[in-house]
Scaffold this motif. Structure first.
Motif, PDB file in Angstrom:
ATOM      1  N   SER A 166      14.895   7.530  67.160  1.00  0.00           N
ATOM      2  CA  SER A 166      13.457   7.451  66.885  1.00  0.00           C
ATOM      3  C   SER A 166      13.139   6.136  66.177  1.00  0.00           C
ATOM      4  O   SER A 166      13.708   5.837  65.122  1.00  0.00           O
ATOM      5  N   THR A 167      12.233   5.369  66.756  1.00  0.00           N
ATOM      6  CA  THR A 167      11.864   4.084  66.160  1.00  0.00           C
ATOM      7  C   THR A 167      11.245   4.275  64.786  1.00  0.00           C
ATOM      8  O   THR A 167      11.518   3.503  63.850  1.00  0.00           O
ATOM      9  N   GLN A 168      10.419   5.336  64.614  1.00  0.00           N
ATOM     10  CA  GLN A 168       9.786   5.573  63.310  1.00  0.00           C
ATOM     11  C   GLN A 168      10.821   5.922  62.242  1.00  0.00           C
ATOM     12  O   GLN A 168      10.716   5.462  61.097  1.00  0.00           O
ATOM     13  N   ILE A 169      11.836   6.694  62.631  1.00  0.00           N
ATOM     14  CA  ILE A 169      12.895   7.015  61.663  1.00  0.00           C
ATOM     15  C   ILE A 169      13.690   5.757  61.326  1.00  0.00           C
ATOM     16  O   ILE A 169      14.045   5.523  60.158  1.00  0.00           O
ATOM     17  N   PHE A 170      13.960   4.919  62.322  1.00  0.00           N
ATOM     18  CA  PHE A 170      14.674   3.675  62.070  1.00  0.00           C
ATOM     19  C   PHE A 170      13.925   2.799  61.066  1.00  0.00           C
ATOM     20  O   PHE A 170      14.519   2.201  60.173  1.00  0.00           O
ATOM     21  N   GLU A 171      12.614   2.725  61.224  1.00  0.00           N
ATOM     22  CA  GLU A 171      11.819   1.914  60.295  1.00  0.00           C
ATOM     23  C   GLU A 171      11.968   2.406  58.859  1.00  0.00           C
ATOM     24  O   GLU A 171      11.973   1.615  57.910  1.00  0.00           O
ATOM     25  N   ARG A 172      12.124   3.709  58.719  1.00  0.00           N
ATOM     26  CA  ARG A 172      12.235   4.269  57.366  1.00  0.00           C
ATOM     27  C   ARG A 172      13.637   4.071  56.793  1.00  0.00           C
ATOM     28  O   ARG A 172      13.786   3.630  55.657  1.00  0.00           O
ATOM     29  N   ILE A 173      14.675   4.412  57.564  1.00  0.00           N
ATOM     30  CA  ILE A 173      16.027   4.346  56.993  1.00  0.00           C
ATOM     31  C   ILE A 173      16.534   2.916  56.881  1.00  0.00           C
ATOM     32  O   ILE A 173      17.455   2.638  56.096  1.00  0.00           O
ATOM     33  N   ASP A 221      27.089  -2.992  65.341  1.00  0.00           N
ATOM     34  CA  ASP A 221      28.306  -3.602  65.888  1.00  0.00           C
ATOM     35  C   ASP A 221      29.578  -3.189  65.170  1.00  0.00           C
ATOM     36  O   ASP A 221      30.672  -3.325  65.724  1.00  0.00           O
ATOM     37  N   VAL A 222      29.460  -2.695  63.932  1.00  0.00           N
ATOM     38  CA  VAL A 222      30.649  -2.393  63.135  1.00  0.00           C
ATOM     39  C   VAL A 222      30.702  -0.916  62.745  1.00  0.00           C
ATOM     40  O   VAL A 222      31.640  -0.196  63.088  1.00  0.00           O
ATOM     41  N   VAL A 223      29.676  -0.476  62.036  1.00  0.00           N
ATOM     42  CA  VAL A 223      29.726   0.859  61.432  1.00  0.00           C
ATOM     43  C   VAL A 223      29.724   1.960  62.491  1.00  0.00           C
ATOM     44  O   VAL A 223      30.542   2.891  62.453  1.00  0.00           O
ATOM     45  N   LEU A 224      28.805   1.875  63.446  1.00  0.00           N
ATOM     46  CA  LEU A 224      28.658   2.947  64.447  1.00  0.00           C
ATOM     47  C   LEU A 224      28.941   2.449  65.860  1.00  0.00           C
ATOM     48  O   LEU A 224      28.428   3.022  66.831  1.00  0.00           O
ATOM     49  N   ALA A 225      29.764   1.435  65.980  1.00  0.00           N
ATOM     50  CA  ALA A 225      29.998   0.834  67.298  1.00  0.00           C
ATOM     51  C   ALA A 225      30.549   1.835  68.301  1.00  0.00           C
ATOM     52  O   ALA A 225      30.227   1.780  69.489  1.00  0.00           O
ATOM     53  N   ARG A 226      31.378   2.768  67.855  1.00  0.00           N
ATOM     54  CA  ARG A 226      32.046   3.666  68.803  1.00  0.00           C
ATOM     55  C   ARG A 226      31.270   4.958  69.072  1.00  0.00           C
ATOM     56  O   ARG A 226      31.699   5.755  69.909  1.00  0.00           O
ATOM     57  N   VAL A 227      30.167   5.192  68.391  1.00  0.00           N
ATOM     58  CA  VAL A 227      29.452   6.461  68.574  1.00  0.00           C
ATOM     59  C   VAL A 227      28.054   6.298  69.162  1.00  0.00           C
ATOM     60  O   VAL A 227      27.475   7.270  69.646  1.00  0.00           O
ATOM     61  N   LEU A 228      27.496   5.094  69.138  1.00  0.00           N
ATOM     62  CA  LEU A 228      26.133   4.906  69.640  1.00  0.00           C
ATOM     63  C   LEU A 228      26.101   4.947  71.158  1.00  0.00           C
ATOM     64  O   LEU A 228      26.980   4.417  71.830  1.00  0.00           O
ATOM     65  N   ASP A 229      25.070   5.573  71.699  1.00  0.00           N
ATOM     66  CA  ASP A 229      24.897   5.555  73.147  1.00  0.00           C
ATOM     67  C   ASP A 229      24.047   4.352  73.536  1.00  0.00           C
ATOM     68  O   ASP A 229      23.554   3.608  72.688  1.00  0.00           O
ATOM     69  N   GLU A 230      23.884   4.138  74.836  1.00  0.00           N
ATOM     70  CA  GLU A 230      23.181   2.956  75.323  1.00  0.00           C
ATOM     71  C   GLU A 230      21.724   2.924  74.858  1.00  0.00           C
ATOM     72  O   GLU A 230      21.192   1.862  74.538  1.00  0.00           O
ATOM     73  N   ALA A 290      20.081  -0.044  72.603  1.00  0.00           N
ATOM     74  CA  ALA A 290      18.915  -0.786  73.084  1.00  0.00           C
ATOM     75  C   ALA A 290      17.788  -0.754  72.065  1.00  0.00           C
ATOM     76  O   ALA A 290      17.104  -1.772  71.835  1.00  0.00           O
ATOM     77  N   ASN A 291      17.583   0.398  71.422  1.00  0.00           N
ATOM     78  CA  ASN A 291      16.522   0.511  70.424  1.00  0.00           C
ATOM     79  C   ASN A 291      16.827  -0.343  69.201  1.00  0.00           C
ATOM     80  O   ASN A 291      15.939  -1.016  68.649  1.00  0.00           O
ATOM     81  N   LEU A 292      18.084  -0.350  68.761  1.00  0.00           N
ATOM     82  CA  LEU A 292      18.459  -1.182  67.613  1.00  0.00           C
ATOM     83  C   LEU A 292      18.325  -2.666  67.954  1.00  0.00           C
ATOM     84  O   LEU A 292      17.891  -3.464  67.111  1.00  0.00           O
TER      85      LEU A 292
END
Length: 680
Positions: free
Chosen positions: A205-212, A273-282, A286-288
């Protein structure tokens, strides 16, 4: 378990699919068309996939969902797996991609629950029921929050995002609980918080990303992601960011928004690229990337509108009192600034690059290319390439000026300088763009080309001649004596540099045919380039062959006559013969050259090759290309002979006709004389 009656609720949850089974012949057999759903197996708490025939509602497929990683999602509409119970491959082909995603999410959720050992009837129904509210964020409620985050389906995920965003205190309280768990070294709590944060990020969620990712929470969020239960040791991401990541300000940035966006972009990139590199989906990646891209656009826009900042930057770069280290940092900043400008709209990018040119960025790059720091020189070439990609005419308009002549010379010098890496290709790319006749026009084109041919072409040719052994030294290379002399020539210049020079000359042949002809004939350039055939590196010999092939493509009679008159194909034929029966790039390049000569019917070259080298080439006559040379040669001789005979016959016929005419004229003249005599 019998087939249930289809209610409206079931109809909404079931998806239309075709069922396929892989047979022993390796082909997919169609098992029928129906609707798929996830439901409990009969008299069991385990879940499975059920497919009911769309016509008679009979069970086509019943598959127990496995906790193992056996499922594959393909092309957004196919889910396949190897069924361990039947020892065969099965596949579901969905009519709608949305249905495929829906069932895929169910399978993933069931597997996740099986791993957590929390699958029960109540949990399964909670996936499909609407979430009403979030529990209060406390240490005791972490299991319930985790369950809601990781078990939510597609529909519930949207509701979960709404609930999280509506609770303004959710992340603040969650980070407070994280701090307590960290102080108490409560690993169970820390592991749950890690899973909660990871699950929330995967909501995408883009809105959640803006907050965290705000300055208030970002470091605590990264801290919570240090406690991955699947990693044996605690990570130290915060320590790395605080102690090893140094933010260098080449010029002090006073705008707090710019500073905040720079820090946020770096931290989001670090997390991706480091912390969640192995768990993020496409989708999440793309959103990040979009967030980073937007931040970069804001940074560049605000800085370019700050005239004071840009003017101070260039004033310091041009000042003789600026220390080398400070100037180096500012050049790196300038490069990054130009790179980030890609985030702007095209019109804004072009305006920015024009402003930078007016401020004197090319003067700065000219100084940079004279540096002894090879990395700094690389940065300078990167800046030029960015300008060429944006608008090549900006750099060309500078090079034609008096102050730009130095820059062109530095580019040529850089191309023949050993930097110990692949930087030569960058100089080649820049020079090719500057000399591209297709995109040059008028006086600008003539000026750049004049400067290059008058001042720099000879410099490139000298590098080749100095790096290749003379004929005597090359002949001695096969002997034990004077071997060191050959090695000296071979190691004089990096082969990559010679190859790039050859590439640039091929480019010039195609784009400046008139210039090339005059220069090559006067200075015997072709002869010197063919010295590369004496090098031991096969790809340099191939480069020389390709150079001759490029010259022939111009169909210039003067250059072809020069090749024949100076016996310039001899080194190519010698290299081909020495290569023997090896099927390699050299073999292919020479054969292609011969094929081109035959195809284009270059008679002068055909006669020259066969008359001069057939004794050497005859042992390769089994090759189609070599055999074609001889056939074409004989055809040329036959045609020339027939043509010559026809000319002689025509000449005799004309002479005979003229003789007949003279005899007739004499006869009639004699007849008139006799008539006159009779009258007398």
């Amino acid at each position: 378990m019998g087939a249930p009656e289809k209610s409206q609720t079931n109809a909404n949850s079931m998806q239309r699919v075709k069922v396929y089974r892989l047979n022993d012949d390796g082909k997919w057999d169609d098992q029928g068309t129906g609707h798929v759903t996830v439901d409990y197996l009969e008299r069991s708490e385990e879940l499975g996939l059920f497919v009911y025939d769309e016509e008679d509602n009979e069970n086509i497929l019943l598959h127990r969902i496995s906790p193992d990683d056996i499922y594959r999602k393909q092309e957004d509409s196919i889910i396949s797996w190897r069924d361990p119970e039947y020892a065969t491959e099965l596949a579901l082909s969905f009519q709608e991609p949305g249905g495929c995603s829906y069932i895929w999410d169910h399978i993933c959720n069931v597997q996740r629950n099986m791993h957590l050992n929390t699958l029960n009837s109540e949990a399964f129904h909670s996936v499909n029921s609407e979430l009403r509210e979030l529990p209060a964020v406390e240490l005791s409620t972490l299991p319930l929050i985790l369950k809601m985050v990781v078990e939510s389906g597609n529909t519930d995920q949207l509701r979960l995002v709404e609930l999280i965003l509506s609770d303004q205190e959710f992340f603040r309280k969650l980070m407070e609980v994280f701090g307590v768990c960290e102080d108490l070294e409560n690993m169970d709590g820390l592991h749950m918080i890690f899973k909660i944060i990871k699950g929330i990020i995967l909501l995408n969620s883009t809105q959640i990303f803006e907050r965290i990712f705000s300055d208030e929470f970002i470091m605590d969020i990264i801290g919570a992601l240090e406690y991955d239960p699947e990693v044996p040791h605690v990570q130290h991401h915060r320590k790395f960011l605080k102690e090893h990541v140094i933010f260098k300000e080449a010029i002090p940035i006073k705008n707090t928004i710019v500073l905040s966006k720079i820090h946020q972009a770096y931290r989001v990139g670090f997390l991706k690229d480091v912390v969640l590199a192995r768990v993020l989906d496409e989708a999440a990646v793309a959103n990040l990337n979009s967030i980073i891209h937007a931040n970069n656009a804001i940074v560049v826009s605000l800085l370019k509108e700050d005239n004071t900042f840009i003017q101070e930057l260039f004033a310091r770069l041009k000042s003789p009192t600026t220390s080398p280290e400070s100037k180096k940092n500012m050049v790196h900043f300038l490069h990054e600034f130009c790179t980030l400008s890609k985030s702007l709209q095209m019109v804004q990018q072009l305006r920015l690059f024009r402003d930078l040119m007016n401020e004197g960025i090319f003067d700065i790059v000219t100084d940079v290319l004279q540096s002894q720091d090879k990395k700094l020189v690389l940065t300078g070439t990167d800046i030029l390439i960015l300008f060429l990609n944006q608008d090549p005419n900006l750099l060309r308009s500078y090079v034609v000026r008096q102050e730009g002549i130095t820059l062109l010379g530095l580019l040529v010098r850089g191309m023949i300088t050993d930097f110990g890496d692949d930087m030569h290709c960058q100089f080649l790319e820049i020079l090719r763009s500057l000399l591209d006749s297709c995109s040059l026009s008028g006086a600008q084109r003539d000026t750049i080309i004049d400067i290059f041919y008058e001042k720099h072409l000879g410099q490139l040719i000298e590098v080749i001649t100095a790096s290749c052994p003379s004929e005597n030294v090359a002949d001695a290379s096969s002997k034990t004596i004077d071997r060191g002399q050959v090695v000296k020539y071979q190691s004089g210049t990096k082969p990559e540099i010679l190859s790039n020079i050859c590439d640039l000359l091929c480019f010039c042949v195609l784009h400046h045919p008139y210039r090339i002809k005059c220069n090559f004939l006067l200075n015997k350039v072709i002869d010197k380039i063919l010295l590369l055939t004496r090098r031991r590196e096969k790809y340099l010999v191939v480069g020389a062959v390709r150079f001759v092939r490029t010259i022939l493509s111009r169909h210039d009679e003067h250059l072809i006559n020069h090749l024949v008159r100076s016996d310039l194909l001899k080194p190519i034929v010698d290299a081909f013969v020495a290569n023997g029966n090896r099927y390699n790039l050299l073999n292919s390049a020479v054969l292609e050259l011969f094929e081109y000569i035959c195809k284009e019917n270059l008679k002068l070259l055909l006669k020259y090759i066969v008359d001069s080298f057939w004794d050497q080439l005859v042992k390769f006559e089994y090759l189609v290309s070599i055999h074609s040379l001889k056939v074409k040669y004989e055809q040329c001789l036959d045609n020339d002979g027939t043509k010559g005979t026809a000319i002689m016959n025509d000449l005799r016929r004309r002479l005979d006709e003229r003789a007949l005419e003279k005899e007739e004229e004499d006869y009639f003249n004699e007849d008139r004389y006799l008539s006159s005599f009779t009258r007398l």
